[in-house]
Design a protein around this motif. Structure first.
Motif, PDB file in Angstrom:
ATOM      1  N   GLU A 130      -3.361   5.701  -2.646  1.00 36.50           N
ATOM      2  CA  GLU A 130      -3.370   4.174  -2.072  1.00 36.50           C
ATOM      3  C   GLU A 130      -3.614   4.379  -0.492  1.00 36.50           C
ATOM      4  N   ASP A 133      -7.165   6.071  -0.004  1.00 34.54           N
ATOM      5  CA  ASP A 133      -7.964   4.757  -0.341  1.00 34.54           C
ATOM      6  C   ASP A 133      -8.226   3.879   1.010  1.00 34.54           C
ATOM      7  N   SER A 134      -6.909   3.661   1.681  1.00 34.06           N
ATOM      8  CA  SER A 134      -6.637   2.731   2.833  1.00 34.06           C
ATOM      9  C   SER A 134      -7.381   3.423   3.762  1.00 34.06           C
ATOM     10  N   ASN A 136     -10.050   5.801   3.893  1.00 34.37           N
ATOM     11  CA  ASN A 136     -11.329   5.743   3.667  1.00 34.37           C
ATOM     12  C   ASN A 136     -11.901   4.199   3.860  1.00 34.37           C
ATOM     13  N   GLU A 137     -11.132   3.218   3.678  1.00 33.11           N
ATOM     14  CA  GLU A 137     -11.746   1.846   3.948  1.00 33.11           C
ATOM     15  C   GLU A 137     -11.603   1.820   5.283  1.00 33.11           C
TER      16      GLU A 137
END
Length: 412
Positions: A130, A133-134, A136-137
């Motif tokens: 998670e 992913d965060s 990269n976002e």
């Protein structure tokens, strides 16, 4: 420019905001942010019952005199409610002065010291996937610096994890990426410092291995450690080259930071809950911190926070102004104007507001390739759509609180 109207507008598009709207006899309108997360109505009462009546008939151009009148004239000084109310007045007066001069506020503060403001975002997750992913976002959104907050194995819900949902019913629903929750009572979260101290270094090791040495990384301890625990964490994070460790221990005990400094070279950012230069006097003079974390909204406005940062500059201490979504776009714009003008700017926290908030507060500041700019419209560059604001009445909300496994209330 005589003040003939001072209105307090409360709106809750994506979260609660308190805005002061001042109008002069020449038709100039200025707005200021007085939002105090979880205690908004206390500032509303202070503004409405005590401050607004004092403004009528005053010369809006006398910003410093009005600031001193509201601070010294009340006898009861300092504190978040008082300083948020004064900040709202101060911002609105700078907004008016800029509009009257036909200049953006940063020009009135001496002009730009840089072309843009480096800003950091909030990457978080309960697990490493998670968190990756965060990150990269946020990279896709243009952020080039990142605050990393992680869940801790064995703990259900802790500060800083945007995706978590505590088992507290409807009050657990987060809004506008903030931990404040709408509901009648504060939500309870849990805490275990030893588990946290074991886990966090492994998080930063993984993030560094995944994203490399160049990405500036920050972390917020949120006042939850004792001084020796904070020293332990700072030392354990040294291999991962943090931009800063924020609010590692409750800084009301300013001497505690001496102990932290003795044990770690990790840079320290302090002051999110500070309200005046007096809160910083010792830790700046003794060079116990590296970054000033106060928000314009909670520290008496542009006029007072500039004095704090000018004092800090003597000791090579830089700005790291608070910029979550519980600071309205008006407060964010004020921070940008101040940050653009001072020499000792460090970095700007920047959480992006939701669509409803952006429809209430029309902004001219820009976000481009990891940098903010307040724009060149006269004043602060933010306008309030009063009709749109009226669609979203105040909703009671609280920040959460912490309990340890044995039931003891702990710093959140």
């Amino acid at each position: 420019m005589i003040i003939d109207k001072a209105e307090i507008i409360v709106t809750s598009p994506d979260r609660n905001f308190v805005t002061l709207r001042i109008t002069t006899d020449e038709g100039h309108v200025g707005i200021g942010d007085g939002t105090l997360n979880g205690r908004e109505l206390a500032v509303v009462a202070y503004l409405k019952e005590h401050v607004a009546p004092l403004l009528l008939g005053k010369d809006a151009g006398r910003i410093e005199d009005i600031w001193q009148y509201l601070y010294r004239g009340a006898y009861w000084r300092r504190g978040p409610v008082t300083m948020a109310a004064i900040a709202a007045v101060d911002m609105a007066l700078w907004d008016i002065k800029g509009k009257a001069a036909g200049m953006p506020v940063y020009q009135l503060l001496g002009g730009a010291s840089r072309s843009g403001l480096m800003a950091y975002g909030h990457a978080s997750g309960k697990t490493m996937p998670e968190i990756f992913d965060s990150v990269n976002e946020h990279l896709e959104l243009g952020y080039k610096s990142m605050r990393i907050q992680s869940g801790v194995p064995g703990l259900n819900a802790i500060y800083g994890i945007a995706s978590q949902s505590a088992d507290t019913g409807d009050s657990a629903v987060r809004y506008d990426h903030e931990p404040a929750r709408r509901g009648a009572l504060p939500a309870q979260e849990d805490w275990d410092t030893r588990a946290y101290l074991r886990h966090i270094p492994t998080v930063f090791e993984a993030v560094r291995n995944e994203f490399g040495p160049e990405l500036p990384l920050l972390h917020d301890g949120h006042h939850r450690m004792t001084p020796i625990q904070a020293a332990q964490l700072g030392k354990s994070l040294e291999p991962y080259d943090l931009f800063w460790l924020e609010d590692c221990t409750p800084a009301e005990n300013q001497e505690a930071l001496r102990l932290v400094r003795q044990h770690t070279t990790t840079p320290l950012a302090i002051g999110e809950i500070f309200n005046t230069v007096w809160d910083y006097q010792q830790i700046i003079r003794e060079q116990l911190i590296d970054y000033v974390r106060s928000a314009v909204t909670h520290t008496g406005g542009i006029s007072h926070l500039k004095k704090v940062l000018d004092y800090a500059a003597q000791y090579q201490i830089k700005s790291g102004m608070h910029g979550p979504t519980d600071v309205s776009p008006v407060g964010m714009a004020a921070a940008m104007h101040l940050g653009l003008s001072i020499h000792n700017f460090g970095i700007q926290e920047y959480m992006q507001h939701g669509a409803k908030t952006n429809a209430v507060f029309h902004q001219t500041y820009t976000w481009n390739d990891g940098y903010l700019h307040p724009g060149d419209e006269p004043g602060l560059g933010v306008t309030l759509d009063v009709d749109e604001a009226g669609k979203y009445p105040y909703e009671q909300a609280y920040l959460p609180f912490n309990r340890l496994a044995d039931g003891t209330v702990h710093d959140w």
